[in-house]
Design a protein around this motif. Sequence first.
Motif, PDB file in Angstrom:
ATOM      1  N   THR A  23     -25.695 -65.425  23.894  1.00  0.00           N
ATOM      2  CA  THR A  23     -25.487 -66.187  22.669  1.00  0.00           C
ATOM      3  C   THR A  23     -24.099 -66.821  22.722  1.00  0.00           C
ATOM      4  O   THR A  23     -23.219 -66.362  23.440  1.00  0.00           O
ATOM      5  CB  THR A  23     -25.617 -65.299  21.423  1.00  0.00           C
ATOM      6  N   VAL A  24     -23.899 -67.886  21.971  1.00  0.00           N
ATOM      7  CA  VAL A  24     -22.608 -68.565  21.945  1.00  0.00           C
ATOM      8  C   VAL A  24     -21.574 -67.630  21.314  1.00  0.00           C
ATOM      9  O   VAL A  24     -21.745 -67.180  20.179  1.00  0.00           O
ATOM     10  CB  VAL A  24     -22.697 -69.888  21.154  1.00  0.00           C
ATOM     11  N   ASN A  25     -20.540 -67.322  22.071  1.00  0.00           N
ATOM     12  CA  ASN A  25     -19.450 -66.455  21.602  1.00  0.00           C
ATOM     13  C   ASN A  25     -19.947 -65.111  21.076  1.00  0.00           C
ATOM     14  O   ASN A  25     -19.373 -64.550  20.148  1.00  0.00           O
ATOM     15  CB  ASN A  25     -18.612 -67.152  20.536  1.00  0.00           C
ATOM     16  N   GLY A  26     -21.021 -64.609  21.676  1.00  0.00           N
ATOM     17  CA  GLY A  26     -21.583 -63.338  21.228  1.00  0.00           C
ATOM     18  C   GLY A  26     -22.251 -62.587  22.361  1.00  0.00           C
ATOM     19  O   GLY A  26     -22.001 -62.858  23.531  1.00  0.00           O
ATOM     20  N   PRO A  27     -23.106 -61.661  22.006  1.00  0.00           N
ATOM     21  CA  PRO A  27     -23.700 -60.743  22.985  1.00  0.00           C
ATOM     22  C   PRO A  27     -24.844 -61.360  23.785  1.00  0.00           C
ATOM     23  O   PRO A  27     -25.274 -62.490  23.527  1.00  0.00           O
ATOM     24  CB  PRO A  27     -24.236 -59.623  22.090  1.00  0.00           C
ATOM     25  N   TYR A  28     -25.309 -60.575  24.753  1.00  0.00           N
ATOM     26  CA  TYR A  28     -26.553 -60.875  25.453  1.00  0.00           C
ATOM     27  C   TYR A  28     -27.692 -60.306  24.620  1.00  0.00           C
ATOM     28  O   TYR A  28     -27.628 -59.154  24.186  1.00  0.00           O
ATOM     29  CB  TYR A  28     -26.606 -60.208  26.830  1.00  0.00           C
ATOM     30  N   ILE A  29     -28.739 -61.079  24.405  1.00  0.00           N
ATOM     31  CA  ILE A  29     -29.942 -60.606  23.732  1.00  0.00           C
ATOM     32  C   ILE A  29     -30.964 -60.312  24.828  1.00  0.00           C
ATOM     33  O   ILE A  29     -31.316 -61.210  25.596  1.00  0.00           O
ATOM     34  CB  ILE A  29     -30.507 -61.658  22.755  1.00  0.00           C
ATOM     35  N   VAL A  30     -31.398 -59.071  24.927  1.00  0.00           N
ATOM     36  CA  VAL A  30     -32.376 -58.664  25.930  1.00  0.00           C
ATOM     37  C   VAL A  30     -33.697 -58.433  25.207  1.00  0.00           C
ATOM     38  O   VAL A  30     -33.774 -57.587  24.317  1.00  0.00           O
ATOM     39  CB  VAL A  30     -31.932 -57.390  26.670  1.00  0.00           C
TER      40      VAL A  30
END
Length: 82
Positions: A23-30
């Motif tokens: 995500t933009v400036n955030g975590p990985y979404i799995v």
Amino acid sequence: MSEQEEGDLVAGDLAADVRITPTVNGPYIVEGPVEIGGMVHMNAVLCRCGRSGAKPFCDGTHLRTAWREDEAWVESDEGEEG
């Protein structure tokens, strides 16, 4: 060793239908089954800023510290000669 029940996931099944989205400036979404720390999770949100108190999972610290994804590049460039 107990018999595997129908529908149970095994290690070989884990990579089949997994999608990882930064995500933009955030975590990985799995999305999809993934094994983390010996446990299978159907979905996970993974830290990308390195500041989470719940690593490898995201705890929202990137929001409180205003982490930006380009910081990783800035930090790695600091030691380069120009």
